[in-house]
Design a protein around this motif. Structure first.
Motif, PDB file in Angstrom:
ATOM      1  N   UNK A 148       0.849  -1.188   0.000  1.00  7.07           N
ATOM      2  CA  UNK A 148       0.000   0.000   0.000  1.00  7.07           C
ATOM      3  C   UNK A 148       0.884   1.238   0.000  1.00  7.07           C
ATOM      4  N   UNK A 149       0.295   2.401  -0.304  1.00  3.38           N
ATOM      5  CA  UNK A 149       0.994   3.676  -0.279  1.00  3.38           C
ATOM      6  C   UNK A 149       0.816   4.339   1.088  1.00  3.38           C
ATOM      7  N   UNK A 150       1.877   4.996   1.556  1.00  3.78           N
ATOM      8  CA  UNK A 150       1.815   5.752   2.808  1.00  3.78           C
ATOM      9  C   UNK A 150       2.737   6.958   2.695  1.00  3.78           C
ATOM     10  N   UNK A 151       2.226   8.132   3.103  1.00  6.55           N
ATOM     11  CA  UNK A 151       3.038   9.350   3.093  1.00  6.55           C
ATOM     12  C   UNK A 151       3.674   9.473   4.474  1.00  6.55           C
ATOM     13  N   UNK A 152       5.010   9.389   4.517  1.00  7.81           N
ATOM     14  CA  UNK A 152       5.708   9.254   5.783  1.00  7.81           C
ATOM     15  C   UNK A 152       6.815  10.283   5.964  1.00  7.81           C
ATOM     16  N   UNK A 153       7.072  10.594   7.232  1.00  3.38           N
ATOM     17  CA  UNK A 153       8.329  11.240   7.594  1.00  3.38           C
ATOM     18  C   UNK A 153       9.361  10.120   7.711  1.00  3.38           C
ATOM     19  N   UNK A 154      10.384  10.179   6.891  1.00  7.08           N
ATOM     20  CA  UNK A 154      11.381   9.104   6.886  1.00  7.08           C
ATOM     21  C   UNK A 154      12.645   9.507   7.638  1.00  7.08           C
ATOM     22  N   UNK A 155      12.842  10.809   7.807  1.00  2.00           N
ATOM     23  CA  UNK A 155      13.963  11.363   8.575  1.00  2.00           C
ATOM     24  C   UNK A 155      13.569  12.803   8.902  1.00  2.00           C
ATOM     25  N   UNK A 156      14.192  13.408   9.903  1.00  2.00           N
ATOM     26  CA  UNK A 156      13.843  14.799  10.195  1.00  2.00           C
ATOM     27  C   UNK A 156      13.915  15.673   8.953  1.00  2.00           C
ATOM     28  N   UNK A 157      12.802  16.390   8.689  1.00  2.00           N
ATOM     29  CA  UNK A 157      12.674  17.317   7.568  1.00  2.00           C
ATOM     30  C   UNK A 157      12.681  16.609   6.208  1.00  2.00           C
ATOM     31  N   UNK A 158      12.359  15.325   6.190  1.00  2.00           N
ATOM     32  CA  UNK A 158      12.318  14.573   4.926  1.00  2.00           C
ATOM     33  C   UNK A 158      11.075  13.696   4.904  1.00  2.00           C
ATOM     34  N   UNK A 159      10.228  13.893   3.896  1.00  2.00           N
ATOM     35  CA  UNK A 159       9.023  13.089   3.725  1.00  2.00           C
ATOM     36  C   UNK A 159       9.071  12.357   2.396  1.00  2.00           C
ATOM     37  N   UNK A 160       8.272  11.276   2.313  1.00  2.92           N
ATOM     38  CA  UNK A 160       8.262  10.482   1.084  1.00  2.92           C
ATOM     39  C   UNK A 160       6.976   9.667   1.017  1.00  2.92           C
ATOM     40  N   UNK A 161       6.445   9.525  -0.205  1.00  4.07           N
ATOM     41  CA  UNK A 161       5.347   8.593  -0.440  1.00  4.07           C
ATOM     42  C   UNK A 161       5.971   7.230  -0.707  1.00  4.07           C
TER      43      UNK A 161
END
Length: 347
Positions: free
Chosen positions: A1-14
C-alpha cells in the motif's frame, strides 16, 4: 500500500509499505480521507522528533472497517468510522474520567495518536485501536475526516468556556482558518454569544461571516480599539485564540473583560502578558487563562451530532494521496481554504 511518511527529520516520502495487520483489540480501516493540518507541517519541518521513524502522517482520518481483531466486539466489518485523536493509556484517572486528551501517562508531552507517534491516515490503510474508532453513521467520510481535529479542538475550547457564553455575551475568535472557522460555527450553533472574528485574510473573514460571525475584523494595530468600540468599552467575555502568536496574545489580553476567559489553542509560541499587578497594568480581575488540547471522546460524539444535524460543516478541497507533498506546500503558502483532505487512489 501507499503511505506518506516522515522518513527522517525534515524529509518526507510517499512509500510502498506492507498493509498492517490489526492486533487483538484493533481494527483495520480502509482510509477514505485524511485531513491535512498545520500540525503535519510542524512535524514535517521539525529538526528533531520524539517519534520512531518512519512515521505515517495524518491525524484526521475516516474510512471503512475492513478487519477486526479477535477481541473486538463493538465494531463490525463494513462500518464507517472516524478516528478519535488522543490515544491515552485508558487506565489513569483522566482517561477513566473520559478525558484521554489529558492522559496523565503523557503529562509531560502531547498524548500520542494517529500521525503523532502512531502511524496515521495518509495511507491506504491504518490500524486503529477499536475503542478509538467512532461510528460515522451516514456522514460522508471525506467531508467528515477533518471533524476529528478541525472541529473537535474548537468544540472542546468552546465547551470549556460555556459558562461565559450565555445570552448577551461576546466571544472573540482570533484566526478563522480551519479551526477558527469551525469555532465560529460551533459558537453560532450552541451558544447565544455575539461572535467577533479577527484574521489577516479577508477571504477567511468573509467565510466566517457566512458561518455566523456577527463582525469580521481585519487584523491591524487598531483591532483592540475596534473591539473596545464594538463592546461599548467593556471587552469580550471569551477570547478563543487559534494562532498563539505574540500579537494575538497581546490582543487577547487587551480585549478580555472582567471575569472573562482567554483560551489559547494556537501554538505559535507567543507569550501572554501576565503582569502580577492590578488593572490597568495587568489582566482584568477574575480573568482565567486555559490551554485546551484537542477534546474528549464525548466531545467528538457531540461534534458528529452537530454534523448530522447540518449545524456545522468543514469546507474541504480534495486531493489525491500521491499529491501530499504538494498539498503541504499549498497549506504553508496559505492557499488552502477550509481543510485539504487526501484521498487514496483506488481502482
Amino acid at each position: 500500500m501507499k503511505a506518506f511518511q516522515i522518513v527522517a527529520p525534515r524529509e518526507t516520502s510517499l512509500r510502498d509499505v506492507p498493509v498492517p495487520s490489526p492486533g487483538p483489540s484493533d481494527v483495520l480501516v480502509e482510509v477514505a480521507a485524511a485531513g491535512v493540518c498545520h500540525s503535519d507541517l510542524h512535524l514535517a519541518h521539525a529538526r528533531a522528533l520524539p517519534y520512531e521513524l518512519p512515521l505515517t502522517l495524518g491525524h484526521e482520518l475516516a474510512g471503512r472497517v475492513v478487519a477486526v481483531g479477535d477481541a473486538v466486539t463493538d465494531r463490525t466489518v463494513g462500518e464507517q468510522v472516524v478516528v478519535y485523536l488522543c490515544w491515552g493509556c485508558g487506565e489513569c484517572r483522566a482517561c477513566l474520567g473520559g478525558a484521554e486528551n489529558y492522559c496523565l501517562a503523557h503529562h509531560d508531552d502531547s498524548v500520542p495518536g494517529p500521525g503523532m507517534g502512531r502511524h496515521g491516515g495518509m495511507a491506504d490503510y491504518a490500524v486503529v485501536p477499536a475503542r478509538h474508532a467512532v461510528p460515522l453513521g451516514d456522514l460522508d467520510p471525506v467531508a467528515a475526516a477533518p471533524l476529528a481535529d478541525a472541529a473537535l479542538t474548537p468544540y472542546h475550547a468552546v465547551d470549556r468556556a460555556r459558562p461565559h457564553l450565555g445570552e448577551g455575551s461576546t466571544a472573540l475568535v482570533i484566526g478563522v482558518g480551519g479551526l477558527g472557522n469551525l469555532a465560529v460555527q460551533i459558537l453560532a450553533a450552541t451558544t447565544g454569544a455575539r461572535v467577533l472574528a479577527v484574521d489577516t485574510d479577508r477571504s477567511r473573514l468573509e467565510l466566517a461571516a457566512t458561518h455566523g460571525a456577527h463582525e469580521a475584523l481585519v487584523s491591524s494595530e487598531d483591532t483592540a480599539a475596534d473591539v473596545a468600540e464594538l463592546t461599548a468599552g467593556l471587552g469580550v467575555d471569551v477570547v478563543l485564540d487559534f494562532v498563539g502568536a505574540q500579537a494575538t496574545l497581546d490582543l487577547a489580553a487587551a480585549a478580555v473583560t472582567t471575569g472573562g476567559r482567554i483560551s489559547i489553542s494556537g501554538l505559535a509560541a507567543g507569550r501572554l502578558p501576565l503582569l502580577a499587578g492590578p488593572p490597568p497594568y495587568g489582566l482584568p480581575w477574575g480573568v482565567s487563562v486555559v490551554k485546551p488540547y484537542a477534546g474528549s471522546r464525548a466531545d467528538l460524539e457531540a461534534v458528529l451530532d452537530l454534523a448530522h444535524a447540518g449545524a456545522i460543516q468543514v469546507p474541504v478541497e480534495v486531493h489525491a494521496l500521491p499529491d501530499a507533498a504538494a498539498v503541504l506546500e499549498r497549506l504553508e503558502a496559505g492557499l488552502v481554504q477550509g481543510r485539504a483532505v487526501l484521498v487514496p487512489d483506488r481502482p
